[in-house]
Each structure stands twice: as C-alpha cells, then as structure tokens.
Design a protein around this motif. Structure first.
Motif, mmCIF file in Angstrom:
data_model
loop_
_atom_site.group_PDB
_atom_site.id
_atom_site.type_symbol
_atom_site.label_atom_id
_atom_site.label_comp_id
_atom_site.label_asym_id
_atom_site.label_seq_id
_atom_site.Cartn_x
_atom_site.Cartn_y
_atom_site.Cartn_z
ATOM 1 N N LEU A 185 -32.087 -37.826 4.273
ATOM 2 C CA LEU A 185 -30.743 -38.386 4.155
ATOM 3 C C LEU A 185 -30.854 -39.895 3.981
ATOM 4 C CD1 LEU A 185 -29.006 -36.349 6.966
ATOM 5 C CD2 LEU A 185 -28.234 -36.419 4.601
ATOM 6 N N VAL A 186 -30.160 -40.425 2.966
ATOM 7 C CA VAL A 186 -30.207 -41.857 2.667
ATOM 8 C C VAL A 186 -28.784 -42.397 2.692
ATOM 9 C CG1 VAL A 186 -30.937 -43.622 1.036
ATOM 10 C CG2 VAL A 186 -32.239 -41.489 1.214
ATOM 11 N N CYS A 187 -28.541 -43.434 3.489
ATOM 12 C CA CYS A 187 -27.203 -44.026 3.626
ATOM 13 C C CYS A 187 -27.216 -45.435 3.036
ATOM 14 C CB CYS A 187 -26.788 -44.089 5.091
ATOM 15 S SG CYS A 187 -26.796 -42.477 5.912
ATOM 16 N N SER A 188 -26.252 -45.720 2.163
ATOM 17 C CA SER A 188 -26.159 -47.066 1.593
ATOM 18 C C SER A 188 -24.872 -47.773 2.026
ATOM 19 C CB SER A 188 -26.245 -47.007 0.059
ATOM 20 O OG SER A 188 -25.198 -46.242 -0.483
ATOM 21 N N HIS A 189 -24.315 -47.330 3.131
ATOM 22 C CA HIS A 189 -23.156 -47.993 3.750
ATOM 23 C C HIS A 189 -23.251 -47.754 5.253
ATOM 24 C CE1 HIS A 189 -18.961 -48.717 4.974
ATOM 25 N NE2 HIS A 189 -18.900 -49.500 3.920
ATOM 26 N N ALA A 190 -22.746 -48.703 6.034
ATOM 27 C CA ALA A 190 -22.883 -48.621 7.489
ATOM 28 C C ALA A 190 -22.145 -47.427 8.084
ATOM 29 C CB ALA A 190 -22.389 -49.923 8.125
ATOM 30 N N THR A 191 -21.002 -47.045 7.517
ATOM 31 C CA THR A 191 -20.235 -45.933 8.088
ATOM 32 C C THR A 191 -20.991 -44.618 8.040
ATOM 33 O OG1 THR A 191 -18.122 -47.016 7.621
ATOM 34 C CG2 THR A 191 -18.074 -44.632 7.961
#
Length: 378
Positions: free
Chosen positions: A106-112
């Motif tokens: 899983l890769v997140c590009s926003h803090a939320t």
C-alpha cells in the motif's frame, strides 16, 4: 505484483505523484497490477464535494485561516487525537476494499490515507507493507505514524524531521518528489515555440497556478507586457474557464507575445520552452520545474506547506518571492536583464537540486520491499 496507491484530490500534486510512481512500476513489472484510487471514493459523495469546495474557498478567501489550521495541526495534541478518531471512522470504510483487492503493498501520497492505513495496521486488520510519499518540501506532523513502514521524502532535512519522531533512518528514503517521465525526457524548445507562434530568440515566461484563481495571471501579464517589451508569455489557466477567456482577450491584443492555454496535458513541453516559471509553490509543480531546470518567481505563498516550500526554494537559491503583481514584474525585470549573475546562479543551483529519478527510485524501493516480503514468507 499488486500495488495499490491511495491519494486525495486536495490539489492535483498528490495524485500526480502516485501516478508517476505507478507508471515506473509498469515499466519494471509489465505483468503487475497497479492502481491509483482517491480516498474520497470511500466517502459519501456529498462529503468529498463539501471538503474540496471548502478547501478551495478557504484558500481563495481566507488563506491565513488555513495557515492557522496547518500550524495548529502540526503542534496540538488535540489535533492528533482528532486525527486518530477520524482515521478510525474512515478506515472502517476502506477496509473492505483492501480485503477484496489484496494488495502486496500500500502506497499513500497524502497524509489522510496514510492515517487510515496506519490505523488498520495498528489494529492488525491489514498486513501488507506500507509506504508514504511526502509530496512537499516539508513534513507535517499529520504525516507521521509509527505504523507506516517506509517514507519517501524530498531531501535530507525532511529525514531529520522524521528522526525526531523515532522513525528509524533505514525506513526513510530521500528520493525527491516523484514526477512524470515526460518531465525528464528531452524536448526541443524551438519546436514548441514555433507551434505556439512565439519567437525562439525571445525570453519566455510561463505562468501556472491560476486554475483555482489564486494567481492573478491577467494582471501580471498586462503589467509585464508594458514593462518587459522583449519578453513573451505563456499562461496556463487549467480548469478555470473564466480566466481562460480573459487570457484569450489579452492574446488578441498581443498576438505575438501572449499565449493563453486552458486545461492541457502538455505542461512539460511548455516548461521546456520557457526560461522562468511564475507560480504558487505547490510541491509537485516545483519538482516538475526543477526537473525542467527552471528558476521560479513565487507569488504570495499560502501560509502552511506553500510557505515552507517557498522557504526551502529560496534558501537553496532556486527561487525569489514576490507579494504583489508589481513585485513579480520587478523580480522578472531583475532576473532577465543582460548578464544577470543571479539568474545564472539560480540555474546552477537548480541543476544540483533536481531529482529526475525520484519516481524510478521509489518504484525500485517498492519492488524490493515486496520481494523481501515474499522471501520472508518462504
């Protein structure tokens, strides 16, 4: 290989960063399954529309309030408690999708979404490796979760910030902010100018960031065409149709010196054809400009991450800042004068600061981590 990228449409940069890494993974693993999803897809549709409209209105009408909220969220224990409650509620809506999708990472590009994923990891609802890609030249406290396994950040100063919160150094990669491959590919400047009907021997200014109405492009160009007679202008209005109509009228008045562009997928080519960028300092826009080796004139950054981005760029000698329309024109006048030492120094610093391989570096990090996870299972 199955990798799920989770982002948010609060500014286009977060999604574009995810897409850039996604495309590099498709090159490395042609048989892989890679998808970019929007966190708003897991909310009731009215929620997403309200959040986005409120955000844009706040930036346009009362940016100081946004700055206060940004600072409060970076320091307040109450803000961190509230973050935890919101993440818990929204994570439950995300969990079913992840269970069905079964990502290898899983890769997140926003803090939320990083908060949602961290909550699910903490409660042992998901077990895939996780990565957060920070898309500014600053790390807000709301990005920081001990449950996130890996971080990719813009430079070493951001690594130092994460170390303060006990994120171990081996979990931090100073990759730079990932941009699309088109911002690294060679483009013939003269060909782009010829397509636009502009002169190849004149200096060219590119204006961006007016899509949300936060950059007064019309006023800057009207002042600039009078005070900089040997300069030509390219202005990108994005989805702002009202602004585009204004630019078309200016183009009619100055057909050999001004080009107004609406929504376009050719930003990389317009950057390649220009000498200086006038813009708001969004993280992705700045990273793209650096890859295209463009110095910047920053117009009135919004308190919060834009202020931090501006400070970083000015400190590193690749940008100057202006608070007024006349200030923008004066900065451009100084930079574009003959034999300007400052502009030459800025160009040298841009070459040192650019990170054109960021997306590929992050893609390789993802591939290696998934391989390591599979080896652990064996």
């Amino acid at each position: 290989m199955r990798v799920l990228f989770i982002s948010a449409p609060i500014g286009a940069g977060h999604i574009k960063a995810a897409q850039a890494v996604c495309e590099e993974l498709r090159v490395l693993e042609p048989d892989g399954v890679f998808q970019v999803v929007n966190i708003f897809d897991f909310l009731p549709p009215s929620w997403g529309r309200f959040i986005l409209a409120f955000y844009l209105k706040l930036l346009a009408v009362f940016p100081q309030a946004y700055g206060l909220m940004y600072g409060w969220g970076n320091q307040s224990s109450l803000a961190l408690w509230g973050r935890k409650q919101v993440s818990r509620y929204l994570a439950n809506r995300l969990e079913q999708y992840l269970t069905e999708w079964q990502p290898d990472m899983l890769v997140c590009s926003h803090a939320t979404p990083a908060g949602l994923v961290a909550d699910l990891v903490k409660r042992r609802r998901i077990f895939a490796p996780t990565l957060a890609i920070v898309t500014d030249f600053v790390v807000h406290r709301l990005w920081v979760y001990p449950e996130i396994e890996q971080y990719a950040v813009a430079d070493e100063k951001l690594r130092d910030f994460l170390l303060k919160y006990e994120i171990q150094p081996q979990r931090i990669t100073c990759s730079g902010i990932p941009v699309g491959a088109e911002f690294v590919e060679a483009v013939e400047k003269e060909a782009v100018l010829a397509e636009l009907g502009l002169a190849k021997e004149k200096q060219t200014i590119l204006l961006m960031g007016g899509g949300a109405g936060l950059l007064p492009m019309e006023e800057i160009i009207l002042a600039g065409v009078e005070q900089l007679p040997d300069v030509q202008w390219i202005a990108i209005a994005g989805q702002n149709h009202k602004l585009q109509k204004k630019l078309m009228k200016i183009e009619t008045r100055y057909p050999k010196r001004v080009r107004g562009i609406g929504y376009t997928q050719q930003v990389n080519r317009f950057m390649a054809a220009s000498d200086v960028l006038v813009s708001k300092p969004g993280g992705l826009t700045v990273a793209e400009a650096l890859c295209r080796q463009m110095p910047l004139v920053i117009y009135r950054p919004i308190p919060g991450q834009e202020e931090a981005n501006a400070a970083y760029l000015i400190e590193n000698g690749v940008a100057v800042r202006a608070e007024t329309v006349q200030g923008v024109v004066e900065k451009l006048t100084n930079l574009l004068c003959e034999d300007n030492v400052q502009l030459k120094n800025m160009l040298q610093r841009v070459k040192q600061l650019r990170r054109p391989a960021a997306a590929k570096q992050i893609a390789l990090l993802i591939k290696e981590r998934i391989k390591g996870k599979n080896d652990e299972k064996c």
